[in-house]
Write a protein that holds these residues in place. Structure first.
Motif, PDB file in Angstrom:
ATOM      1  N   CYS A 133      52.468   8.312  12.732  1.00 39.80           N
ATOM      2  CA  CYS A 133      53.553   8.962  12.003  1.00 39.80           C
ATOM      3  C   CYS A 133      54.402   9.842  12.914  1.00 39.80           C
ATOM      4  CB  CYS A 133      52.991   9.782  10.857  1.00 39.80           C
ATOM      5  SG  CYS A 133      51.771  11.034  11.361  1.00 39.80           S
ATOM      6  N   TRP A 134      53.769  10.505  13.870  1.00 44.97           N
ATOM      7  CA  TRP A 134      54.461  11.420  14.786  1.00 44.97           C
ATOM      8  C   TRP A 134      55.522  10.679  15.598  1.00 44.97           C
ATOM      9  CZ3 TRP A 134      53.883  10.179  19.968  1.00 44.97           C
ATOM     10  CH2 TRP A 134      52.869   9.253  20.252  1.00 44.97           C
ATOM     11  N   ALA A 135      55.265   9.430  15.962  1.00 48.42           N
ATOM     12  CA  ALA A 135      56.235   8.652  16.729  1.00 48.42           C
ATOM     13  C   ALA A 135      57.435   8.275  15.868  1.00 48.42           C
ATOM     14  CB  ALA A 135      55.579   7.398  17.299  1.00 48.42           C
ATOM     15  N   PHE A 136      57.212   7.965  14.595  1.00 48.40           N
ATOM     16  CA  PHE A 136      58.298   7.624  13.685  1.00 48.40           C
ATOM     17  C   PHE A 136      59.150   8.856  13.372  1.00 48.40           C
ATOM     18  CE2 PHE A 136      55.460   4.092  13.246  1.00 48.40           C
ATOM     19  CZ  PHE A 136      56.274   3.011  12.943  1.00 48.40           C
ATOM     20  N   SER A 137      58.503   9.997  13.229  1.00 49.38           N
ATOM     21  CA  SER A 137      59.246  11.239  13.029  1.00 49.38           C
ATOM     22  C   SER A 137      60.147  11.524  14.232  1.00 49.38           C
ATOM     23  CB  SER A 137      58.255  12.391  12.816  1.00 49.38           C
ATOM     24  OG  SER A 137      58.921  13.616  12.645  1.00 49.38           O
ATOM     25  N   THR A 138      59.628  11.283  15.427  1.00 53.14           N
ATOM     26  CA  THR A 138      60.390  11.500  16.659  1.00 53.14           C
ATOM     27  C   THR A 138      61.595  10.573  16.739  1.00 53.14           C
ATOM     28  OG1 THR A 138      58.382  12.170  17.831  1.00 53.14           O
ATOM     29  CG2 THR A 138      60.265  11.495  19.180  1.00 53.14           C
ATOM     30  N   THR A 139      61.382   9.286  16.546  1.00 52.44           N
ATOM     31  CA  THR A 139      62.501   8.347  16.645  1.00 52.44           C
ATOM     32  C   THR A 139      63.546   8.622  15.569  1.00 52.44           C
ATOM     33  OG1 THR A 139      61.334   6.693  15.304  1.00 52.44           O
ATOM     34  CG2 THR A 139      61.151   6.499  17.701  1.00 52.44           C
ATOM     35  N   GLY A 140      63.095   9.003  14.379  1.00 51.56           N
ATOM     36  CA  GLY A 140      64.043   9.294  13.308  1.00 51.56           C
ATOM     37  C   GLY A 140      64.996  10.410  13.664  1.00 51.56           C
ATOM     38  N   ALA A 141      64.466  11.481  14.257  1.00 55.51           N
ATOM     39  CA  ALA A 141      65.319  12.605  14.652  1.00 55.51           C
ATOM     40  C   ALA A 141      66.276  12.197  15.766  1.00 55.51           C
ATOM     41  CB  ALA A 141      64.456  13.783  15.084  1.00 55.51           C
ATOM     42  N   LEU A 142      65.799  11.401  16.730  1.00 56.96           N
ATOM     43  CA  LEU A 142      66.659  10.978  17.833  1.00 56.96           C
ATOM     44  C   LEU A 142      67.693   9.957  17.372  1.00 56.96           C
ATOM     45  CD1 LEU A 142      67.468  11.124  20.746  1.00 56.96           C
ATOM     46  CD2 LEU A 142      65.587   9.571  21.337  1.00 56.96           C
ATOM     47  N   GLU A 143      67.298   9.061  16.465  1.00 58.25           N
ATOM     48  CA  GLU A 143      68.269   8.104  15.922  1.00 58.25           C
ATOM     49  C   GLU A 143      69.439   8.836  15.271  1.00 58.25           C
ATOM     50  OE1 GLU A 143      64.936   4.620  14.905  1.00 58.25           O
ATOM     51  OE2 GLU A 143      65.639   6.004  13.351  1.00 58.25           O
ATOM     52  N   GLY A 144      69.108   9.879  14.479  1.00 53.61           N
ATOM     53  CA  GLY A 144      70.157  10.645  13.819  1.00 53.61           C
ATOM     54  C   GLY A 144      71.030  11.401  14.796  1.00 53.61           C
ATOM     55  N   TYR A 209      58.013   0.137  29.450  1.00 60.11           N
ATOM     56  CA  TYR A 209      59.393   0.633  29.426  1.00 60.11           C
ATOM     57  C   TYR A 209      60.225   0.000  30.539  1.00 60.11           C
ATOM     58  CZ  TYR A 209      63.304   3.875  30.097  1.00 60.11           C
ATOM     59  OH  TYR A 209      64.552   4.425  30.262  1.00 60.11           O
ATOM     60  N   GLU A 210      61.442  -0.428  30.184  1.00 57.93           N
ATOM     61  CA  GLU A 210      62.392  -0.984  31.146  1.00 57.93           C
ATOM     62  C   GLU A 210      63.658  -0.126  31.112  1.00 57.93           C
ATOM     63  OE1 GLU A 210      62.853  -5.334  31.017  1.00 57.93           O
ATOM     64  OE2 GLU A 210      61.248  -5.331  29.511  1.00 57.93           O
ATOM     65  N   ALA A 211      63.903   0.611  32.177  1.00 61.00           N
ATOM     66  CA  ALA A 211      65.000   1.575  32.212  1.00 61.00           C
ATOM     67  C   ALA A 211      66.354   0.922  31.954  1.00 61.00           C
ATOM     68  CB  ALA A 211      65.015   2.303  33.554  1.00 61.00           C
ATOM     69  N   ASP A 212      66.533  -0.308  32.409  1.00 60.29           N
ATOM     70  CA  ASP A 212      67.835  -0.959  32.234  1.00 60.29           C
ATOM     71  C   ASP A 212      68.082  -1.391  30.789  1.00 60.29           C
ATOM     72  OD1 ASP A 212      65.895  -2.919  32.306  1.00 60.29           O
ATOM     73  OD2 ASP A 212      67.155  -4.377  33.350  1.00 60.29           O
ATOM     74  N   LYS A 213      67.062  -1.271  29.943  1.00 59.49           N
ATOM     75  CA  LYS A 213      67.222  -1.601  28.535  1.00 59.49           C
ATOM     76  C   LYS A 213      67.250  -0.353  27.640  1.00 59.49           C
ATOM     77  CE  LYS A 213      65.263  -6.266  28.740  1.00 59.49           C
ATOM     78  NZ  LYS A 213      64.248  -7.191  28.175  1.00 59.49           N
ATOM     79  N   ALA A 214      67.313   0.815  28.231  1.00 53.57           N
ATOM     80  CA  ALA A 214      67.389   2.051  27.444  1.00 53.57           C
ATOM     81  C   ALA A 214      68.699   2.087  26.660  1.00 53.57           C
ATOM     82  CB  ALA A 214      67.281   3.268  28.351  1.00 53.57           C
ATOM     83  N   VAL A 215      68.629   2.511  25.413  1.00 48.47           N
ATOM     84  CA  VAL A 215      69.816   2.540  24.554  1.00 48.47           C
ATOM     85  C   VAL A 215      70.134   3.949  24.038  1.00 48.47           C
ATOM     86  CG1 VAL A 215      69.558   0.142  23.834  1.00 48.47           C
ATOM     87  CG2 VAL A 215      68.434   1.960  22.521  1.00 48.47           C
ATOM     88  N   ALA A 216      69.268   4.914  24.316  1.00 47.91           N
ATOM     89  CA  ALA A 216      69.500   6.296  23.873  1.00 47.91           C
ATOM     90  C   ALA A 216      68.707   7.226  24.770  1.00 47.91           C
ATOM     91  CB  ALA A 216      69.091   6.477  22.412  1.00 47.91           C
ATOM     92  N   HIS A 217      69.063   8.494  24.732  1.00 46.73           N
ATOM     93  CA  HIS A 217      68.353   9.499  25.535  1.00 46.73           C
ATOM     94  C   HIS A 217      68.584  10.871  24.920  1.00 46.73           C
ATOM     95  CE1 HIS A 217      72.168  10.999  27.189  1.00 46.73           C
ATOM     96  NE2 HIS A 217      72.520   9.711  27.307  1.00 46.73           N
TER      97      HIS A 217
END
Length: 328
Positions: A133-144, A209-217
């Motif tokens: 759940c902690w990972a989904f909470s993290t991605t949700g905040a970053l997605e927003g 993880y592939e750095a060239d495929k990163a889409v957010a930071h």
């Protein structure tokens, strides 16, 4: 023979209260598999107990004793102890601050907010049988935050965070912490899309993880640990979706269907928290204030994957006790 044995045992144990066809449909609908007939009987008995609890609670809710209702959902065959062990993977650390303390935005929060209306919230996801759940909470905040910074809304990879943040104190399906996840993301410099680093609901000890495929930071994270709902309202109303911890250890949250959730037995201290979710807004209904919260148990749970939590009601279930959001 197996079905006959289960039928006989079930009727002996439950007095026929759970119809066998009903039980078969429950298993089919939710793809339930059990180790053997005795394991199945155990879960069937739990189902019967929970079904009776749902009926009693909902009768009380109809009479005005509760502001939320329950349902016989996909978790109805699990005891609260089984459920917590499998699903509630948020593990608050004794290292309280892992980010910048929230100082307030200096702006008046709007009376109501719902970041779904601004396209800053992805569709509900399902963590499966994994304490992530902690990972989904993290991605949700970053997605927003990523969307509100002027970018496209993209579903980000929980599995990357799970696979790659062990050194930061997280433990994949065995639990983790949103603050530690953001520390990893800041140091790492990026996160891949879920489409490129897919979720498996499994613990893997190799990072792909592939750095060239990163889409957010993100460049920093901000922490709210004041147990002050006014501060959380400032953040949710003026900043965006906020990753929050809560006490989700109670059977009526496991079986929540709709309405404004409250439970007088909920803990409010940071050490009481066991589930990571995402606060995406707030509002009021019939004079009762509520938070709008995204869960990670799929769209079939609750109000299409979301729930409403009582707001301004003593920091219900610790929703304002450990909160974090990223800065792009």
């Amino acid at each position: 023979m197996k079905l006959l044995l289960v039928t006989v045992l079930a009727h002996a144990a439950l007095g026929g209260w759970v119809d066998v066809d009903e039980w078969a449909q429950f298993k089919l609908t939710h793809s339930k598999l059990y180790a053997d007939q005795f394991d199945e009987l155990k879960h069937m008995k739990t189902y019967a107990t929970n079904k009776a609890y749902v009926a009693k609670h909902n009768a009380e809710a109809d009479a005005g004793l509760h502001t939320h209702w329950l349902g016989v959902n996909k978790y109805a065959d699990m005891t609260s102890e089984e459920f917590r062990a499998q699903m509630n993977g948020y593990r608050p650390s004794e290292e309280r601050l892992q980010g910048r303390p929230f100082q307030g935005t200096g702006r008046t929060a709007p009376d109501t907010a719902d970041w779904r209306d601004q396209g800053a919230v992805t569709k509900p996801k399902d963590q499966g049988q994994c304490g992530s759940c902690w990972a989904f909470s993290t991605t949700g905040a970053l997605e927003g935050a990523w969307k509100l910074a002027g970018n496209d809304l993209v579903s980000l990879s929980e599995q990357q965070i799970m696979d790659c943040s062990f050194d930061y104190g997280n433990d994949a399906c065995d639990g983790g912490e949103m603050r530690y996840a953001f520390k990893y993301l800041i140091d790492n410099g990026g996160i891949m899309a879920e489409a490129d680093y897919r979720y498996t609901a499994r613990t893997h000890h190799s990072c792909k993880y592939e750095a060239d495929k990163a889409v957010a930071h993100c460049s920093a994270s901000t922490i709210i640990q004041s147990q002050d709902e006014t501060e959380l309202m400032d953040a949710v109303g003026n900043v965006g979706p906020i990753a929050v911890g809560m006490d989700a250890s109670h059977i009526d949250f496991q079986l929540y269907s709709h309405g404004i959730y409250s439970n007088n037995h909920c803990g409010t201290d940071i050490n009481d928290l066991d589930h990571g979710v995402l606060a995406v807004g707030y509002g009021s209904e019939n004079g009762k204030n509520y938070w709008i919260v995204k869960n990670s148990w799929g769209s079939g749970w609750g109000e299409d994957g979301f729930f409403r939590m009582a707001k301004d009601d003593g920091n219900m279930c610790g929703i304002a006790s450990d909160c974090v959001y990223p800065t792009i």
